[in-house]
Scaffold this motif. Structure first.
Motif, PDB file in Angstrom:
ATOM      1  N   THR A   1      84.542 -27.490  52.002  1.00  0.00           N
ATOM      2  CA  THR A   1      83.989 -26.951  53.502  1.00  0.00           C
ATOM      3  C   THR A   1      82.970 -27.974  54.260  1.00  0.00           C
ATOM      4  O   THR A   1      82.388 -27.618  54.964  1.00  0.00           O
ATOM      5  CB  THR A   1      82.991 -26.067  52.200  1.00  0.00           C
TER       6      THR A   1
ATOM      7  N   PHE B   1      88.644 -27.578  58.323  1.00  0.00           N
ATOM      8  CA  PHE B   1      88.401 -27.730  57.009  1.00  0.00           C
ATOM      9  C   PHE B   1      88.792 -28.231  56.023  1.00  0.00           C
ATOM     10  O   PHE B   1      89.518 -28.157  56.115  1.00  0.00           O
ATOM     11  CB  PHE B   1      87.295 -26.877  56.427  1.00  0.00           C
TER      12      PHE B   1
ATOM     13  N   PHE C   1      82.957 -17.762  54.954  1.00  0.00           N
ATOM     14  CA  PHE C   1      81.558 -18.284  54.117  1.00  0.00           C
ATOM     15  C   PHE C   1      81.035 -17.181  53.786  1.00  0.00           C
ATOM     16  O   PHE C   1      80.180 -17.482  52.763  1.00  0.00           O
ATOM     17  CB  PHE C   1      81.284 -19.817  54.868  1.00  0.00           C
TER      18      PHE C   1
ATOM     19  N   THR D   1      74.834 -26.136  56.091  1.00  0.00           N
ATOM     20  CA  THR D   1      76.333 -25.364  55.214  1.00  0.00           C
ATOM     21  C   THR D   1      77.484 -24.738  56.926  1.00  0.00           C
ATOM     22  O   THR D   1      76.837 -24.212  57.142  1.00  0.00           O
ATOM     23  CB  THR D   1      76.609 -24.472  54.353  1.00  0.00           C
TER      24      THR D   1
END
Length: 235
Positions: A222, A219, A34, A131
């Motif tokens: 995301t 996941f 990520f 996140t």
């Protein structure tokens, strides 16, 4: 924790045979799924970071010894001052899809002789907060400390009144070790400091949790299926 008794009947700590000082953290980037971790470079990162931080209303700086910054030139000056330092050693956190710098984090209070290092100066812009990349960045920095550099202890310290930071430390696998009262002064006010740490003995189980959490099958895009907190609690 293994404990021994010496010839006088006193308890003593476990042996650390053949210990050697550890290397200083390198400037090499770290690639994740990520995010990418790079050494802070004001020329490449300062404008992006200031723009991302501008979405914050000022609260991200409450518990930092600096900020908020009045304008871009002030932030550029701060970044130019911090970037050459090796302690604290600042990193920019780059969102891989956009290629934009969205946060910073540092290594600091580096004691290579004893194998102890702290993480701090963590300033995530709103777009990075909460996140998968925000969590992965912490894992990548931990992995470097333990697996690449062979340190024994990784610390997290924060204002004891900073409830989000304390919750983040425990979610990330750090163990609470206590509060140092009146530990320092910043922005003209007292700080009691909450201490957390991960040791190299803790790390194998914590690393396995991160690997399970970061696995693609955990996941949907995301969005996580299993939370890191739940996996940490079950380790």
């Amino acid at each position: 924790m293994t404990q021994r008794i010496n010839a006088f009947g006193q308890p003593i700590g476990f042996d650390v045979p053949d210990w050697q000082p550890r290397p200083q953290p390198p400037a090499d980037p770290i690639d994740g799924r990520f995010v990418r971790i790079e050494r802070l470079d004001p020329a490449r990162h300062a404008d992006q970071l200031f723009a991302a931080n501008s979405a914050d209303d000022g609260r991200m700086w409450t518990y930092m010894p600096y900020g908020p910054f009045a304008d871009l030139s002030a932030y550029r000056a701060w970044a130019a001052d911090m970037a050459p330092r090796t302690d604290p050693f600042f990193h920019a956190i780059i969102d891989r899809p956009s290629g934009q710098a969205q946060g910073v984090a540092s290594y600091l209070r580096i004691d290579a002789g004893l194998g102890v290092i702290e993480t701090g100066h963590i300033a995530y812009a709103p777009v990075l907060q909460k996140t998968a990349g925000a969590t992965e960045a912490m894992y990548l920095l931990m992995r470097r400390v333990f697996d690449e550099l062979g340190y024994r202890r990784y610390e997290w310290k924060c204002d004891a009144l900073n409830a989000p930071s304390r919750a983040a430390a425990q979610r990330l696998g750090f163990t609470f070790e206590g509060i140092f009262r009146q530990a320092t002064i910043y922005k003209g006010r007292n700080r009691d400091t909450a201490w957390f740490a991960i040791t190299d003995r803790d790390w194998p189980k914590i690393r396995a949790v991160y690997e399970a959490w970061l696995a693609p099958e955990n996941f949907d895009g995301t969005r996580q299926k299993q939370s890191l907190s739940a996996l940490m609690a079950a380790r």
